[in-house]
Write a protein that holds these residues in place. Structure first.
Motif, PDB file in Angstrom:
ATOM      1  N   VAL A 210       0.836  -1.206   0.000  1.00 18.13           N
ATOM      2  CA  VAL A 210       0.000   0.000   0.000  1.00 18.13           C
ATOM      3  C   VAL A 210       0.871   1.255   0.000  1.00 18.13           C
ATOM      4  O   VAL A 210       0.573   2.240  -0.688  1.00 18.13           O
ATOM      5  CB  VAL A 210      -0.943  -0.010   1.224  1.00 18.13           C
ATOM      6  N   ALA A 211       1.972   1.225   0.751  1.00 17.65           N
ATOM      7  CA  ALA A 211       2.863   2.388   0.814  1.00 17.65           C
ATOM      8  C   ALA A 211       3.552   2.644  -0.523  1.00 17.65           C
ATOM      9  O   ALA A 211       3.993   3.770  -0.787  1.00 17.65           O
ATOM     10  CB  ALA A 211       3.901   2.184   1.915  1.00 17.65           C
ATOM     11  N   SER A 212       3.655   1.623  -1.365  1.00 18.42           N
ATOM     12  CA  SER A 212       4.321   1.803  -2.665  1.00 18.42           C
ATOM     13  C   SER A 212       3.462   2.566  -3.669  1.00 18.42           C
ATOM     14  O   SER A 212       3.979   3.033  -4.685  1.00 18.42           O
ATOM     15  CB  SER A 212       4.688   0.432  -3.250  1.00 18.42           C
ATOM     16  N   VAL A 213       2.172   2.679  -3.413  1.00 16.87           N
ATOM     17  CA  VAL A 213       1.281   3.417  -4.316  1.00 16.87           C
ATOM     18  C   VAL A 213       1.491   4.915  -4.085  1.00 16.87           C
ATOM     19  O   VAL A 213       1.435   5.380  -2.945  1.00 16.87           O
ATOM     20  CB  VAL A 213      -0.192   3.041  -4.067  1.00 16.87           C
ATOM     21  N   PRO A 214       1.738   5.680  -5.118  1.00 21.65           N
ATOM     22  CA  PRO A 214       1.998   7.122  -4.949  1.00 21.65           C
ATOM     23  C   PRO A 214       0.873   7.830  -4.198  1.00 21.65           C
ATOM     24  O   PRO A 214      -0.312   7.504  -4.363  1.00 21.65           O
ATOM     25  CB  PRO A 214       2.115   7.633  -6.390  1.00 21.65           C
ATOM     26  N   ARG A 233     -10.125   0.128  -1.682  1.00 19.29           N
ATOM     27  CA  ARG A 233     -10.611  -1.068  -2.353  1.00 19.29           C
ATOM     28  C   ARG A 233     -10.526  -0.988  -3.874  1.00 19.29           C
ATOM     29  O   ARG A 233     -10.192  -1.973  -4.534  1.00 19.29           O
ATOM     30  CB  ARG A 233     -12.067  -1.327  -1.918  1.00 19.29           C
ATOM     31  N   ARG A 234     -10.816   0.172  -4.442  1.00 25.05           N
ATOM     32  CA  ARG A 234     -10.932   0.276  -5.892  1.00 25.05           C
ATOM     33  C   ARG A 234      -9.690   0.831  -6.589  1.00 25.05           C
ATOM     34  O   ARG A 234      -9.498   0.607  -7.785  1.00 25.05           O
ATOM     35  CB  ARG A 234     -12.134   1.156  -6.253  1.00 25.05           C
ATOM     36  N   ILE A 235      -8.870   1.556  -5.854  1.00 22.66           N
ATOM     37  CA  ILE A 235      -7.735   2.219  -6.499  1.00 22.66           C
ATOM     38  C   ILE A 235      -6.394   1.733  -5.958  1.00 22.66           C
ATOM     39  O   ILE A 235      -5.503   1.337  -6.719  1.00 22.66           O
ATOM     40  CB  ILE A 235      -7.846   3.754  -6.336  1.00 22.66           C
ATOM     41  N   VAL A 236      -6.235   1.753  -4.629  1.00 21.17           N
ATOM     42  CA  VAL A 236      -4.925   1.492  -4.040  1.00 21.17           C
ATOM     43  C   VAL A 236      -4.580   0.008  -4.050  1.00 21.17           C
ATOM     44  O   VAL A 236      -3.509  -0.387  -4.539  1.00 21.17           O
ATOM     45  CB  VAL A 236      -4.862   2.061  -2.604  1.00 21.17           C
ATOM     46  N   LEU A 237      -5.457  -0.825  -3.514  1.00 20.05           N
ATOM     47  CA  LEU A 237      -5.141  -2.255  -3.421  1.00 20.05           C
ATOM     48  C   LEU A 237      -4.899  -2.910  -4.774  1.00 20.05           C
ATOM     49  O   LEU A 237      -3.973  -3.718  -4.909  1.00 20.05           O
ATOM     50  CB  LEU A 237      -6.242  -2.993  -2.660  1.00 20.05           C
ATOM     51  N   ARG A 242       0.660  -5.668  -7.223  1.00 20.41           N
ATOM     52  CA  ARG A 242       1.892  -5.935  -7.983  1.00 20.41           C
ATOM     53  C   ARG A 242       3.089  -6.116  -7.054  1.00 20.41           C
ATOM     54  O   ARG A 242       4.043  -6.825  -7.381  1.00 20.41           O
ATOM     55  CB  ARG A 242       2.173  -4.795  -8.957  1.00 20.41           C
ATOM     56  N   VAL A 243       3.038  -5.458  -5.900  1.00 23.76           N
ATOM     57  CA  VAL A 243       4.109  -5.579  -4.911  1.00 23.76           C
ATOM     58  C   VAL A 243       3.787  -6.653  -3.883  1.00 23.76           C
ATOM     59  O   VAL A 243       4.677  -7.353  -3.398  1.00 23.76           O
ATOM     60  CB  VAL A 243       4.336  -4.219  -4.207  1.00 23.76           C
ATOM     61  N   LEU A 312      -0.924 -12.398 -13.489  1.00 24.61           N
ATOM     62  CA  LEU A 312      -2.219 -11.766 -13.774  1.00 24.61           C
ATOM     63  C   LEU A 312      -2.296 -10.335 -13.247  1.00 24.61           C
ATOM     64  O   LEU A 312      -2.945  -9.477 -13.857  1.00 24.61           O
ATOM     65  CB  LEU A 312      -3.351 -12.590 -13.159  1.00 24.61           C
ATOM     66  N   VAL A 313      -1.645 -10.061 -12.119  1.00 27.19           N
ATOM     67  CA  VAL A 313      -1.778  -8.737 -11.509  1.00 27.19           C
ATOM     68  C   VAL A 313      -0.745  -7.739 -12.025  1.00 27.19           C
ATOM     69  O   VAL A 313      -0.874  -6.544 -11.766  1.00 27.19           O
ATOM     70  CB  VAL A 313      -1.661  -8.833  -9.960  1.00 27.19           C
ATOM     71  N   GLN A 314       0.274  -8.228 -12.726  1.00 24.12           N
ATOM     72  CA  GLN A 314       1.283  -7.300 -13.243  1.00 24.12           C
ATOM     73  C   GLN A 314       0.717  -6.486 -14.410  1.00 24.12           C
ATOM     74  O   GLN A 314      -0.131  -6.956 -15.166  1.00 24.12           O
ATOM     75  CB  GLN A 314       2.525  -8.060 -13.699  1.00 24.12           C
ATOM     76  N   LEU A 315       1.224  -5.267 -14.536  1.00 26.97           N
ATOM     77  CA  LEU A 315       0.775  -4.412 -15.640  1.00 26.97           C
ATOM     78  C   LEU A 315       1.284  -4.963 -16.958  1.00 26.97           C
ATOM     79  O   LEU A 315       2.423  -5.391 -17.082  1.00 26.97           O
ATOM     80  CB  LEU A 315       1.294  -2.975 -15.439  1.00 26.97           C
TER      81      LEU A 315
END
Length: 318
Positions: A210-214, A233-237, A242-243, A312-315
């Motif tokens: 979570v801390a890795s998200v800008p 729930r919709r943006i950060v997680l 990916r991390v 699956l979760v990687q960009l």
């Protein structure tokens, strides 16, 4: 025009192949030496590898198993029953630890200062106490100290007693609790210990993800009127996965391996059954090979599933 021939020791394509081939050959020689030494020692002791004993009657009972088993069944069936018990603990532990660890990790970002501090205290306390001591605590201090009979802890649809955890409208019949689903004290203590311990590490994984998200993501969501829960729930997680997912692989594998400490709670898992089998048959090498192979396959399966989820979760780059 003269053609310059590059010496083989300066050939950048050939040298890596030669190094890899030399290392591979050295490993094969080492493995062959170790296997030869093992065979010679076993031959000298009159203990050549044999698997016929797996069909002999086990001669012992298993107190708790999903597979029907009695002392007259062969050893392979006992080991299979122990493996099923291990898988049962591991699967339930993975789900419980993931849920609890995620909640604690998210609580580290709560606007409530008390909740944040409690999450940090939980993580630091649990991670710095050996798992074996925690299992002994849950088994002897908590679960075996529970009251029994009518004095058991009764909640809607749940009864927690010294004889186990009863789920699904439990009823007290002649002083004995009965319910559609009963979890023994041994299983409950082991599962609780594994979940609480592993969740502390997963909480740190979630917190780091979570801390890795800008921080701009939070501000943008706030400007759009998203609540903190909706933002998480919709943006950060989704971005933090990916991390989080690669690090979860190690924690899941650790939980599977730590399940072998079930003997501390008296739960008959694969390791416990294998230990009894070894004591009765004396086939140490064969039993150890079965244990090594079983835990190796279990860990490889977890790793393969998590690697698939990670993909699956990687960009995906366009």
């Amino acid at each position: 025009m003269a053609v310059v021939v590059t010496p083989w020791w300066r050939n950048r394509r050939l040298i890596p192949w030669l190094v890899q081939g030399s290392v591979g050959l050295a490993l094969l020689v080492l493995i062959a030496f170790l296997l030869g030494n093992l065979v010679r020692n076993l031959t000298a002791a009159g203990l050549l590898l044999s698997w016929g004993w797996l069909d002999n009657p086990a001669g012992f009972d298993i107190s708790e198993t999903l597979l029907p088993f009695d002392a007259g069944l062969p050893y392979w069936r006992a080991l299979l029953a122990g493996l099923v018990n291990t898988l049962r603990v591991v699967l339930a532990g993975l789900v419980g630890a993931t849920v609890l660890g995620t909640l604690v990790g998210v609580a580290s970002f709560s606007g409530n200062g008390l909740l944040r501090r409690l999450a940090r205290v939980y993580v630091e306390l649990i991670r710095n106490i050996p798992l074996l001591l925690q299992l002994l605590f849950w088994y002897f201090v908590v679960f075996l100290a529970l009251p029994g009979g009518a004095e058991a802890i009764q909640l809607p649809g749940v009864v927690l007693a010294k004889s186990g955890l009863y789920l699904g409208n439990p009823e007290l019949v002649n002083g004995v609790w009965q319910a559609p689903l009963r979890l023994t004290v041994e299983f409950s203590a082991l599962l609780t210990g594994l979940v609480v311990y592993t969740a502390a590490f997963i909480a740190e994984v979630v917190r780091g993800g979570v801390a890795s998200v800008p921080g701009g993501q939070w501000e943008a969501a706030r400007s759009l009127g998203f609540t903190p829960a909706m933002t998480l729930r919709r943006i950060v997680l989704p971005q933090a996965l990916r991390v989080i997912v690669p690090a979860l692989n190690s924690q899941y594998i650790s939980l599977a391996k730590n399940s072998s400490l079930a003997v501390a709670c008296g739960f008959t898992d694969l390791y416990s059954v294998a230990e009894t089998t070894l004591n009765q048959t004396g086939r140490a090498v064969e039993v150890i090979l079965i244990l090594l192979g079983s835990y190796l396959l279990l860990d490889l399966l977890i790793s393969a599933l998590m690697n698939g989820l990670n993909g699956l979760v990687q960009l995906k780059e366009r």
